[in-house]
Structure formats: structure tokens, C-alpha cells
Design a protein around this motif. Structure first.
Motif, PDB file in Angstrom:
ATOM      1  N   ALA A 324      11.119  15.098  -0.031  1.00 55.87           N
ATOM      2  CA  ALA A 324      10.297  16.166  -0.593  1.00 55.87           C
ATOM      3  C   ALA A 324      10.988  16.796  -1.800  1.00 55.87           C
ATOM      4  O   ALA A 324      10.353  17.103  -2.815  1.00 55.87           O
ATOM      5  N   PHE A 325      12.297  16.980  -1.698  1.00 54.57           N
ATOM      6  CA  PHE A 325      13.066  17.536  -2.808  1.00 54.57           C
ATOM      7  C   PHE A 325      13.079  16.576  -3.998  1.00 54.57           C
ATOM      8  O   PHE A 325      12.868  16.985  -5.148  1.00 54.57           O
ATOM      9  N   ASP A 326      13.308  15.279  -3.731  1.00 55.72           N
ATOM     10  CA  ASP A 326      13.333  14.276  -4.800  1.00 55.72           C
ATOM     11  C   ASP A 326      12.012  14.249  -5.572  1.00 55.72           C
ATOM     12  O   ASP A 326      11.998  14.240  -6.806  1.00 55.72           O
ATOM     13  N   ILE A 327      10.915  14.204  -4.835  1.00 53.31           N
ATOM     14  CA  ILE A 327       9.601  14.106  -5.475  1.00 53.31           C
ATOM     15  C   ILE A 327       9.323  15.353  -6.312  1.00 53.31           C
ATOM     16  O   ILE A 327       8.828  15.268  -7.443  1.00 53.31           O
ATOM     17  N   ALA A 328       9.665  16.521  -5.777  1.00 49.99           N
ATOM     18  CA  ALA A 328       9.428  17.762  -6.515  1.00 49.99           C
ATOM     19  C   ALA A 328      10.245  17.815  -7.800  1.00 49.99           C
ATOM     20  O   ALA A 328       9.750  18.248  -8.854  1.00 49.99           O
ATOM     21  N   GLU A 329      11.485  17.340  -7.741  1.00 48.63           N
ATOM     22  CA  GLU A 329      12.368  17.402  -8.907  1.00 48.63           C
ATOM     23  C   GLU A 329      12.131  16.255  -9.885  1.00 48.63           C
ATOM     24  O   GLU A 329      12.569  16.319 -11.035  1.00 48.63           O
ATOM     25  N   GLY A 330      11.462  15.196  -9.426  1.00 43.94           N
ATOM     26  CA  GLY A 330      11.282  14.028 -10.273  1.00 43.94           C
ATOM     27  C   GLY A 330      12.503  13.132 -10.314  1.00 43.94           C
ATOM     28  O   GLY A 330      12.668  12.317 -11.223  1.00 43.94           O
ATOM     29  N   TYR A 331      13.388  13.247  -9.311  1.00 43.75           N
ATOM     30  CA  TYR A 331      14.585  12.422  -9.248  1.00 43.75           C
ATOM     31  C   TYR A 331      14.258  11.045  -8.682  1.00 43.75           C
ATOM     32  O   TYR A 331      13.276  10.862  -7.947  1.00 43.75           O
ATOM     33  N   THR A 332      15.120  10.061  -8.986  1.00 49.24           N
ATOM     34  CA  THR A 332      15.022   8.778  -8.316  1.00 49.24           C
ATOM     35  C   THR A 332      15.285   9.001  -6.832  1.00 49.24           C
ATOM     36  O   THR A 332      16.309   9.592  -6.472  1.00 49.24           O
ATOM     37  N   PRO A 333      14.388   8.571  -5.946  1.00 52.66           N
ATOM     38  CA  PRO A 333      14.611   8.804  -4.511  1.00 52.66           C
ATOM     39  C   PRO A 333      15.927   8.199  -4.025  1.00 52.66           C
ATOM     40  O   PRO A 333      16.282   7.076  -4.404  1.00 52.66           O
ATOM     41  N   ILE A 334      16.630   8.933  -3.203  1.00 50.50           N
ATOM     42  CA  ILE A 334      17.925   8.475  -2.700  1.00 50.50           C
ATOM     43  C   ILE A 334      17.759   7.387  -1.648  1.00 50.50           C
ATOM     44  O   ILE A 334      18.586   6.484  -1.541  1.00 50.50           O
ATOM     45  N   ARG A 335      16.687   7.482  -0.861  1.00 49.89           N
ATOM     46  CA  ARG A 335      16.476   6.513   0.210  1.00 49.89           C
ATOM     47  C   ARG A 335      15.220   5.688  -0.066  1.00 49.89           C
ATOM     48  O   ARG A 335      14.390   6.034  -0.892  1.00 49.89           O
ATOM     49  N   THR A 336      15.095   4.590   0.674  1.00 47.86           N
ATOM     50  CA  THR A 336      13.895   3.779   0.607  1.00 47.86           C
ATOM     51  C   THR A 336      12.929   4.201   1.707  1.00 47.86           C
ATOM     52  O   THR A 336      13.267   5.022   2.555  1.00 47.86           O
ATOM     53  N   GLY A 337      11.742   3.636   1.703  1.00 49.47           N
ATOM     54  CA  GLY A 337      10.768   3.960   2.731  1.00 49.47           C
ATOM     55  C   GLY A 337       9.356   3.895   2.196  1.00 49.47           C
ATOM     56  O   GLY A 337       9.134   3.631   1.004  1.00 49.47           O
ATOM     57  N   PRO A 338       8.361   4.144   3.042  1.00 48.75           N
ATOM     58  CA  PRO A 338       6.958   4.066   2.627  1.00 48.75           C
ATOM     59  C   PRO A 338       6.624   4.986   1.457  1.00 48.75           C
ATOM     60  O   PRO A 338       5.819   4.631   0.594  1.00 48.75           O
ATOM     61  N   GLU A 339       7.269   6.168   1.422  1.00 54.14           N
ATOM     62  CA  GLU A 339       6.989   7.090   0.326  1.00 54.14           C
ATOM     63  C   GLU A 339       7.430   6.507  -1.016  1.00 54.14           C
ATOM     64  O   GLU A 339       6.781   6.704  -2.039  1.00 54.14           O
ATOM     65  N   VAL A 340       8.544   5.784  -1.003  1.00 50.50           N
ATOM     66  CA  VAL A 340       9.046   5.171  -2.233  1.00 50.50           C
ATOM     67  C   VAL A 340       8.134   4.026  -2.660  1.00 50.50           C
ATOM     68  O   VAL A 340       7.831   3.858  -3.843  1.00 50.50           O
ATOM     69  N   ASP A 341       7.680   3.231  -1.687  1.00 51.60           N
ATOM     70  CA  ASP A 341       6.737   2.152  -2.000  1.00 51.60           C
ATOM     71  C   ASP A 341       5.466   2.727  -2.632  1.00 51.60           C
ATOM     72  O   ASP A 341       4.932   2.170  -3.601  1.00 51.60           O
ATOM     73  N   ALA A 342       5.008   3.842  -2.081  1.00 47.84           N
ATOM     74  CA  ALA A 342       3.804   4.481  -2.618  1.00 47.84           C
ATOM     75  C   ALA A 342       4.057   5.023  -4.020  1.00 47.84           C
ATOM     76  O   ALA A 342       3.167   4.985  -4.885  1.00 47.84           O
ATOM     77  N   LEU A 343       5.277   5.509  -4.262  1.00 47.51           N
ATOM     78  CA  LEU A 343       5.633   6.027  -5.577  1.00 47.51           C
ATOM     79  C   LEU A 343       5.554   4.918  -6.632  1.00 47.51           C
ATOM     80  O   LEU A 343       4.999   5.103  -7.711  1.00 47.51           O
ATOM     81  N   ILE A 344       6.083   3.750  -6.295  1.00 48.18           N
ATOM     82  CA  ILE A 344       6.046   2.614  -7.222  1.00 48.18           C
ATOM     83  C   ILE A 344       4.613   2.128  -7.421  1.00 48.18           C
ATOM     84  O   ILE A 344       4.212   1.782  -8.543  1.00 48.18           O
ATOM     85  N   ASP A 345       3.832   2.108  -6.343  1.00 48.29           N
ATOM     86  CA  ASP A 345       2.433   1.692  -6.470  1.00 48.29           C
ATOM     87  C   ASP A 345       1.665   2.603  -7.420  1.00 48.29           C
ATOM     88  O   ASP A 345       0.810   2.150  -8.191  1.00 48.29           O
ATOM     89  N   ALA A 346       1.984   3.896  -7.368  1.00 45.25           N
ATOM     90  CA  ALA A 346       1.282   4.866  -8.212  1.00 45.25           C
ATOM     91  C   ALA A 346       1.803   4.873  -9.641  1.00 45.25           C
ATOM     92  O   ALA A 346       1.070   5.202 -10.576  1.00 45.25           O
ATOM     93  N   ASP A 347       3.068   4.495  -9.829  1.00 48.41           N
ATOM     94  CA  ASP A 347       3.683   4.530 -11.154  1.00 48.41           C
ATOM     95  C   ASP A 347       4.729   3.421 -11.224  1.00 48.41           C
ATOM     96  O   ASP A 347       5.865   3.582 -10.769  1.00 48.41           O
ATOM     97  N   ALA A 348       4.344   2.295 -11.815  1.00 46.32           N
ATOM     98  CA  ALA A 348       5.211   1.112 -11.834  1.00 46.32           C
ATOM     99  C   ALA A 348       6.491   1.331 -12.630  1.00 46.32           C
ATOM    100  O   ALA A 348       7.453   0.556 -12.487  1.00 46.32           O
ATOM    101  N   THR A 349       6.540   2.375 -13.468  1.00 44.57           N
ATOM    102  CA  THR A 349       7.764   2.606 -14.237  1.00 44.57           C
ATOM    103  C   THR A 349       8.945   2.993 -13.342  1.00 44.57           C
ATOM    104  O   THR A 349      10.097   2.957 -13.785  1.00 44.57           O
ATOM    105  N   TRP A 350       8.672   3.354 -12.090  1.00 44.99           N
ATOM    106  CA  TRP A 350       9.756   3.674 -11.166  1.00 44.99           C
ATOM    107  C   TRP A 350      10.504   2.423 -10.700  1.00 44.99           C
ATOM    108  O   TRP A 350      11.675   2.500 -10.315  1.00 44.99           O
TER     109      TRP A 350
END
Length: 405
Positions: A324-350
Motif C-alpha cells: 500500500a505504501f509502495d503504490i501510494a508513493e509510486g515506488y518500485t514494489p519491494i515484493r512480488t505478488g498478484p498486486e505487482v502482476d496487476a500493476l504491470i498489466d495496467a502499465d507495462a512500463t513497470w
């Protein structure tokens, strides 16, 4: 007995104690490098409120200190015997703090340690122990201007994947457009060293190995510095006057065709600029990589509330809270997981910033970070200015770095 909970359900048990006002809560002094205006701070405050509701014996007193003074203040207080309970600071400082017996190891469980990619955990590990809880993270990739690629006769959908291709693209842009091919950081600043370390790691080089030995004087690093030297004619005029922030402006104004930068660049350039981003190309002796940088929560020794401070640090950095902190700050997520997969799906530049993590290299863990920065920047500047060749610069730097490990 104080119970440090990490579940929200138990937080409700604290309500009666809070209402009674029968005792004065013990302060946890938390130093935060930066300010309180970024979006993640609101997320963090909500989590702190949850933690204190579950641990009513404690009140968290947050002090925001500008980055320029923050780490020095944290160290000075600790050395004077009046430490903060915990502090958010660059992981680069942890080895110095640990060697001076000013912080405690964070004692990660196997499950906690396994939730991080090994290179990320490497940014806080010394002598087999972790000395901070990773809190913010960034990686690097190669941004390029598709319009300038097309104007230079290059295929904008075929960005460079090798150093030879990157050099050829920089040359083509310089010779066929009004822009410089490559944005090179050369100023006396930390991101000059950071840009080079992405080049270095992409050629299999290191500054210091896992055994704490300086290994900078390698053929890998000579080749990396020689590659920087080869890029100079196709970079902006006078690279030693430019740090990352100035290069971002040049890229946004379409005055340079490529640069190494973090994902944050997307928010700093116009949406009308047709920019692409890919992993930094692999060198002849390595594979595509990136410098990995973390900031961490460190728990100081002799504050009298070490257990509570560590409990709070772990609560803030638990997987769901950290995300939640990573997404709010716009940081590269520290861990992997479904939220990160969804982040890449929504914005391939990640993708280039996240997929590179397993092959990335940590910010070197040394006792004198500023001295290391000065040594490496001096070597880079000497090569950029043509005052020394790559082999001589690497040899001299390797000798000087022995004093900072």
C-alpha cells in the motif's frame, strides 16, 4: 507485559485502555528522512495509528528531517547516547551504524526473509545479519525517445539490447538529429555513481563482494568504464555539469535520446513525448541488470524501546502494508505478488524495473559511503574529461576503495 501485535483484529482490545487515560504512553521517536507531503505518508500514518491502538503503552512521535541533514542527525543522536527509537534512512548507512554498535539486527524469520528477493535483502545484510527493514526501493532501466530514434533512421520498436547497439544508436541520434544520443551523469553527485553502477552490474562487475572484499579492479569494470568513455562523444556537452535531475529536463525537452533512470521519470515528462523504456542492455561480460537501492527502517540500540520499535518497523513493512505504501508513493514494489502482476498489466512500463530485480545488484555496503562515492565519481570524471584511461582509473579507484570497506 507489553504485547506487540501485528493483526488489526487485536487492535480493538486497546480501546478501553486508550479511553481510560490511566497511564502515560511511552514515546517512540521515529525520524523520517524527507517531508510529510508525499502520498505514502498518509498511508503510513494510518498504519501507525493501527499499531498504537493495538499497543497503547506507546505513542509514536514522528520527526521529519530533510534528507540533507536526516542521516547525520540520526547518527549524531545515537553517538551522543540519545538515539531515536527508529529511523527511515538510506540502507547505505547501515553498515557504518552496525559497525559502530548503534543499531540492532532486525532478526527476520525465515518466512519474512523469503518474502524478499535476495538482491533486495542484500542491500541490508552484513555478516549474515539484516540491519534494517527495507522500506523504499528503486531500480533503473534505459529510457529512450522513439521520435528521435525514427528521425535518426533507427527502428523505434527495436531498442538496443547490447552495448554495441546502444553505442550505435547514440551515434546515429547525435549525427542525424539536433539532440545528443545519450544523457550522461557526470556531476559530483550520488546519481552519477548510480548510473555507472547499472552499467557495471550489466557487465558482471562489482565494487565489493559478499565476503566484504573490494573487487572493483576487475576486467569487467575496466570494460564498463571504457564503454562510458566511448559514449562521451555522443552525450550532452560537458557531462560533468549534469546530474540526473538536469538530464531528466534534457530528456523531457527532447535534447537527449536515451538515459538511465527510474520509473519516476514517466511522471516528470510530458505524456505527448513518445518514450519507451527497456532493461539496460547487457555488456559483453554480463547480462542486463540494474543497481538496486533501498531505504530502510533501522532500530537504534539503547533507546530502551527496541522491541516496540522493531514491532512497529515489521508492522509497517509487512507485505500487505508495504505494498500500500509502495503504490501510494509510486515506488518500485519491494515484493512480488498478484498486486505487482496487476500493476504491470495496467502499465507495462513497470515491467523493466520489476523483472530485473533477480539479476540486479545492491548498492555497495561499505562503512564510508560518501568516500566511496567520491572515489568512483573521480574515476568517472577523469575518464569523461580524457585525463585518464579506463584501466588506470579502475586500478586507482580499487586501491582507494580499500580504505572505505
Amino acid at each position: 507485559m507489553k504485547i506487540f501485535t501485528t493483526t488489526l483484529g487485536v487492535a480493538l482490545l486497546a480501546t478501553a485502555a486508550n479511553v481510560s487515560g490511566a497511564f502515560a504512553a511511552t514515546d517512540l521517536h521515529m525520524i523520517m528522512c524527507g517531508d510529510d507531503t508525499t502520498p505514502g505518508i498518509a498511508v503510513q500514518q494510518t498504519l501507525i495509528d493501527e499499531w498504537t491502538a493495538a499497543n497503547p503503552d506507546y505513542a509514536v512521535d514522528i520527526e521529519f528531517v530533510p534528507w540533507g541533514q536526516c542521516q547525520e542527525k540520526s547518527m549524531t543522536l545515537a553517538a551522543a547516547g540519545n538515539p531515536a527509537s527508529l529511523a527511515y534512512l538510506g540502507s547505505r548507512t547501515l553498515k557504518q551504524l552496525a559497525k559502530n554498535d548503534l543499531i540492532i539486527p532486525v532478526s527476520l524469520t525465515d518466512e519474512e526473509a523469503e518474502s524478499y528477493a535476495a538482491p533486495i535483502l542484500g542491500t541490508v545484510t552484513w555478516e549474515g545479519q539484516q540491519w534494517g527493514m527495507p522500506r523504499a526501493f528503486s531500480s533503473k532501466a534505459l529510457w529512450y525517445n522513439k521520435g528521435l530514434f525514427a528521425a535518426a533512421g533507427l527502428d523505434p520498436e527495436t531498442p538496443p539490447t547490447t552495448w554495441d547497439e546502444l553505442l550505435a544508436a547514440a551515434k546515429a541520434i547525435t549525427e542525424n538529429t539536433d539532440a545528443a544520443g545519450y544523457g550522461m551523469a557526470g556531476a559530483s553527485f550520488d546519481n552519477t555513481m548510480h548510473q555507472f553502477m547499472t552499467v557495471m552490474y550489466s557487465n558482471g562487475g562489482e565494487v565489493i563482494n559478499a565476503d566484504g572484499e573490494i573487487v572493483f579492479g576487475s576486467d569487467n569494470n575496466v570494460e564498463a568504464l571504457a564503454f562510458v568513455e566511448a559514449l562521451v562523444p555522443y552525450s550532452e556537452p560537458g557531462p560533468i555539469a549534469y546530474d540526473r535531475g538536469k538530464l531528466e529536463i534534457l530528456f523531457g525537452e527532447e535534447k537527449v535520446g536515451m538515459l538511465i533512470d527510474g520509473h519516476w521519470l514517466k511522471g516528470r515528462i510530458s505524456e505527448d513525448l513518445d518514450a519507451g523504456v527497456v532493461p539496460f542492455p547487457a555488456g559483453p561480460m554480463g547480462k542486463s541488470s540494474s543497481l538496486l537501492i533501498t531505504d530502510s527502517l533501522a532500530v537504534f540500540k539503547d533507546s530502551g524501546v527496541e522491541d516496540a520499535a522493531l514491532s512497529l518497523a515489521k508492522y509497517l513493512t509487512s507485505p500487505e502494508h508495504q505494498m500500500a505504501f509502495d503504490i501510494a508513493e509510486g515506488y518500485t514494489p519491494i515484493r512480488t505478488g498478484p498486486e505487482v502482476d496487476a500493476l504491470i498489466d495496467a502499465d507495462a512500463t513497470w515491467a523493466p524495473f520489476i523483472n530485473v530485480i533477480p539479476d540486479g545488484g545492491p548498492e555497495p555496503f561499505v562503512t564510508d559511503y560518501v568516500a566511496m562515492q567520491d572515489v568512483l565519481n573521480e574515476a568517472l570524471q577523469g575518464v569523461i574529461l580524457g585525463e585518464v584511461d579506463a584501466a588506470e582509473a579502475v586500478e586507482y579507484a580499487a586501491e582507494e576503495l580499500e580504505a572505505v570497506k
